[in-house]
Design a protein around this motif. Structure first.
Motif, PDB file in Angstrom:
ATOM      1  N   UNK A   1      52.381 -39.714  55.487  1.00 29.90           N
ATOM      2  CA  UNK A   1      51.415 -39.161  56.203  1.00 29.90           C
ATOM      3  C   UNK A   1      49.887 -39.836  55.956  1.00 29.90           C
ATOM      4  N   UNK A   2      49.486 -39.975  54.539  1.00 25.61           N
ATOM      5  CA  UNK A   2      48.340 -40.683  54.334  1.00 25.61           C
ATOM      6  C   UNK A   2      48.071 -42.000  54.618  1.00 25.61           C
ATOM      7  N   UNK A   3      49.135 -42.662  54.784  1.00 26.35           N
ATOM      8  CA  UNK A   3      49.113 -43.986  55.194  1.00 26.35           C
ATOM      9  C   UNK A   3      48.932 -43.969  56.778  1.00 26.35           C
ATOM     10  N   UNK A   4      49.753 -43.219  57.437  1.00 15.93           N
ATOM     11  CA  UNK A   4      49.209 -43.176  58.724  1.00 15.93           C
ATOM     12  C   UNK A   4      47.946 -42.737  59.189  1.00 15.93           C
ATOM     13  N   UNK A   5      47.599 -41.536  58.497  1.00 11.71           N
ATOM     14  CA  UNK A   5      46.036 -41.190  58.786  1.00 11.71           C
ATOM     15  C   UNK A   5      45.146 -42.143  58.572  1.00 11.71           C
ATOM     16  N   UNK A   6      45.453 -43.078  57.385  1.00 11.28           N
ATOM     17  CA  UNK A   6      44.436 -44.062  57.116  1.00 11.28           C
ATOM     18  C   UNK A   6      44.276 -44.982  58.309  1.00 11.28           C
ATOM     19  N   UNK A   7      45.411 -45.538  58.716  1.00  9.93           N
ATOM     20  CA  UNK A   7      45.611 -46.460  59.804  1.00  9.93           C
ATOM     21  C   UNK A   7      44.908 -45.834  60.869  1.00  9.93           C
ATOM     22  N   UNK A   8      44.943 -44.619  61.322  1.00 10.56           N
ATOM     23  CA  UNK A   8      44.353 -44.422  62.573  1.00 10.56           C
ATOM     24  C   UNK A   8      43.120 -43.962  62.349  1.00 10.56           C
ATOM     25  N   UNK A   9      42.582 -43.815  61.227  1.00  8.52           N
ATOM     26  CA  UNK A   9      41.175 -43.690  61.099  1.00  8.52           C
ATOM     27  C   UNK A   9      40.599 -45.009  61.231  1.00  8.52           C
ATOM     28  N   UNK A  10      41.419 -46.136  60.673  1.00 12.57           N
ATOM     29  CA  UNK A  10      40.805 -47.380  60.663  1.00 12.57           C
ATOM     30  C   UNK A  10      40.753 -47.864  62.176  1.00 12.57           C
ATOM     31  N   UNK A  11      41.642 -47.630  63.079  1.00 13.08           N
ATOM     32  CA  UNK A  11      41.779 -47.933  64.399  1.00 13.08           C
ATOM     33  C   UNK A  11      40.543 -47.109  65.196  1.00 13.08           C
ATOM     34  N   UNK A  12      40.350 -45.903  64.708  1.00 11.12           N
ATOM     35  CA  UNK A  12      38.959 -45.273  65.382  1.00 11.12           C
ATOM     36  C   UNK A  12      38.024 -45.732  65.025  1.00 11.12           C
ATOM     37  N   UNK A  13      37.901 -46.188  63.884  1.00  7.09           N
ATOM     38  CA  UNK A  13      36.595 -46.850  63.391  1.00  7.09           C
ATOM     39  C   UNK A  13      36.156 -48.056  64.005  1.00  7.09           C
ATOM     40  N   UNK A  14      37.164 -48.912  64.264  1.00  7.74           N
ATOM     41  CA  UNK A  14      37.050 -50.287  64.930  1.00  7.74           C
ATOM     42  C   UNK A  14      36.933 -50.017  66.378  1.00  7.74           C
ATOM     43  N   UNK A  15      37.489 -49.134  66.781  1.00  9.91           N
ATOM     44  CA  UNK A  15      37.351 -48.760  68.420  1.00  9.91           C
ATOM     45  C   UNK A  15      35.928 -48.357  68.717  1.00  9.91           C
ATOM     46  N   UNK A  16      35.255 -47.596  67.812  1.00  9.83           N
ATOM     47  CA  UNK A  16      33.965 -47.249  68.154  1.00  9.83           C
ATOM     48  C   UNK A  16      32.962 -48.432  68.226  1.00  9.83           C
TER      49      UNK A  16
ATOM     50  N   UNK B   1      41.341 -34.913  58.818  1.00  9.82           N
ATOM     51  CA  UNK B   1      41.942 -33.863  58.262  1.00  9.82           C
ATOM     52  C   UNK B   1      43.305 -34.071  57.794  1.00  9.82           C
ATOM     53  N   UNK B   2      44.083 -35.032  58.416  1.00  5.92           N
ATOM     54  CA  UNK B   2      45.490 -35.346  57.474  1.00  5.92           C
ATOM     55  C   UNK B   2      45.211 -36.047  56.545  1.00  5.92           C
ATOM     56  N   UNK B   3      44.345 -36.787  56.410  1.00  8.51           N
ATOM     57  CA  UNK B   3      44.127 -37.542  55.004  1.00  8.51           C
ATOM     58  C   UNK B   3      43.594 -36.506  53.895  1.00  8.51           C
ATOM     59  N   UNK B   4      42.529 -35.675  54.241  1.00 10.50           N
ATOM     60  CA  UNK B   4      41.877 -34.740  53.581  1.00 10.50           C
ATOM     61  C   UNK B   4      42.940 -33.765  52.918  1.00 10.50           C
ATOM     62  N   UNK B   5      44.040 -33.146  53.783  1.00  5.91           N
ATOM     63  CA  UNK B   5      44.976 -32.111  53.319  1.00  5.91           C
ATOM     64  C   UNK B   5      45.922 -32.838  52.431  1.00  5.91           C
ATOM     65  N   UNK B   6      46.328 -33.917  52.540  1.00  3.61           N
ATOM     66  CA  UNK B   6      47.114 -34.827  51.931  1.00  3.61           C
ATOM     67  C   UNK B   6      46.755 -34.933  50.442  1.00  3.61           C
ATOM     68  N   UNK B   7      45.519 -35.215  50.220  1.00  2.00           N
ATOM     69  CA  UNK B   7      44.800 -35.590  48.984  1.00  2.00           C
ATOM     70  C   UNK B   7      44.658 -33.988  48.324  1.00  2.00           C
ATOM     71  N   UNK B   8      44.336 -32.982  48.947  1.00  3.16           N
ATOM     72  CA  UNK B   8      43.947 -31.665  48.475  1.00  3.16           C
ATOM     73  C   UNK B   8      45.455 -31.312  48.186  1.00  3.16           C
ATOM     74  N   UNK B   9      46.395 -31.359  48.816  1.00  2.29           N
ATOM     75  CA  UNK B   9      47.932 -30.857  48.726  1.00  2.29           C
ATOM     76  C   UNK B   9      48.248 -31.458  47.109  1.00  2.29           C
ATOM     77  N   UNK B  10      48.182 -32.747  47.325  1.00  2.00           N
ATOM     78  CA  UNK B  10      48.661 -33.836  46.114  1.00  2.00           C
ATOM     79  C   UNK B  10      48.111 -33.246  44.891  1.00  2.00           C
ATOM     80  N   UNK B  11      46.789 -33.089  44.881  1.00  2.00           N
ATOM     81  CA  UNK B  11      45.991 -32.689  43.650  1.00  2.00           C
ATOM     82  C   UNK B  11      46.366 -31.151  42.921  1.00  2.00           C
ATOM     83  N   UNK B  12      46.828 -30.368  44.228  1.00  2.62           N
ATOM     84  CA  UNK B  12      47.218 -29.182  43.632  1.00  2.62           C
ATOM     85  C   UNK B  12      48.544 -29.188  43.172  1.00  2.62           C
ATOM     86  N   UNK B  13      49.574 -29.967  43.639  1.00  2.97           N
ATOM     87  CA  UNK B  13      50.984 -29.967  43.243  1.00  2.97           C
ATOM     88  C   UNK B  13      51.331 -30.790  42.332  1.00  2.97           C
TER      89      UNK B  13
END
Length: 311
Positions: A76-91, A112-124
């Motif tokens: 999920x973090x990989x997909x979120x990162x790639x989607x964010x990269x695509x959005x950044x380039x699209x701008x 939000x996908x990346x942020x929650x993945x990091x937060x949950x990983x830190x907690x668990x």
């Protein structure tokens, strides 16, 4: 929303997968530049773009609960990162503010996908006794990279222009996905980090003072020489758990006169600190120790002794 030429940068606030991958790219720093210089927007248009990112984040929270049931956190973090990269380039390519708003929705969803993945990983990934400190370090690194990233991307934008900064950020995000193969986010609830309390109390002639120390703990194993390499590799991996729970030094020794006789030795600062180690051992650690003890071929369990420096 008034029409205009281009759009606004998105931020990898969450785009730092396993370790805060690229210096965090803060959208609040570059978005005003995109809105003003590229899209020609006024304050209301900039606020609308920011609101579009927020709407994407809200949409993401609605989708994440279902996604997390079937998609591992690392993927999920990989997909979120790639989607964010695509959005950044699209701008750098969108022709008007309307399309830029749609791009910001996707950016918010990825953020939000990346942020929650990091937060949950830190907690668990953190046992209860150290969770507060782990979260504090995580937030310190997270916010620190956002600050440093704001300076970095602002500097690149001032030297090469906003579009160039966005392209470099996008390329960095794509490259950072490689880190997910090395430092993987843990799956949710894969390890039971509740205290196990399975260590036996040390045998002592008299109760040592809490401040006595340092304490040397030695654990003697008898291992089939044919399985020595397998055992030592597993024990060296387990040394990280010893250090997590308070060991300040860890060593492994082999008896030159008796092949297969190995002594694991680790040092903690004081007797009370070693007592805390007993309370910190988790059920996941217990399973690892059972696996290590399965290598032991001596009579009875591995022999444990505690040594204190003389007064």
């Amino acid at each position: 929303m008034p029409p205009a030429p281009a759009r606004r940068p998105v931020s990898p606030v969450g785009a730092g997968t396993d370790a805060t991958r690229v210096a965090s790219y803060n959208p609040r720093v570059s978005l005003p530049l995109v809105g003003r210089r590229i899209l020609g927007l006024e304050a209301a248009g900039y606020g609308t773009l920011l609101g579009c990112m927020g709407a994407g984040a809200v949409l993401g929270t609605l989708l994440l609960k279902r996604l997390r049931r079937t998609v591992p956190a690392n993927r999920l973090s990989v997909w979120a990162t790639l989607l964010f990269a695509l959005a950044t380039l699209a701008l750098t390519l969108v022709p008007n503010a309307w399309i830029a708003g749609a791009v910001m929705v996707l950016a918010g969803l990825a953020w939000i996908g990346m942020l929650t993945s990091l937060n949950v990983a830190t907690q668990t990934a953190s046992p209860g006794w150290v969770k507060a400190r782990a979260l504090a370090v995580y937030l310190l690194v997270f916010r620190g990279t956002m600050t440093g990233g704001s300076v970095l991307w602002g500097t690149i934008a001032s030297w090469s222009g906003v579009p160039a900064a966005l392209v470099v950020a996008s390329a960095g995000l794509v490259a950072s996905v490689l880190l997910a193969r090395v430092w993987r986010l843990p799956k949710d609830a894969t390890a039971d980090l509740a205290p196990s309390d399975h260590w036996a109390e040390p045998v002592v002639a008299g109760p040592p003072g809490d401040d006595r120390g340092p304490v040397l703990i030695e654990i003697e194993y008898r291992v089939d020489p044919a399985r020595m390499a397998e055992f030592t590799a597993a024990l060296r991996r387990f040394s990280a758990t010893r250090q997590r729970d308070g060991a300040i030094r860890w060593d492994l020794w082999e008896d030159v006169a008796e092949p297969g006789r190995l002594v694991e030795a680790f040092v903690v600062e004081s007797w009370v600190e070693h007592q805390r180690q007993h309370a910190r051992v988790t059920h996941a650690d217990q399973l690892d120790q059972q696996m290590l003890n399965a290598f032991h071929i001596g009579e009875g369990p591995p022999w444990v002794r505690h040594l204190l420096r003389p007064l």
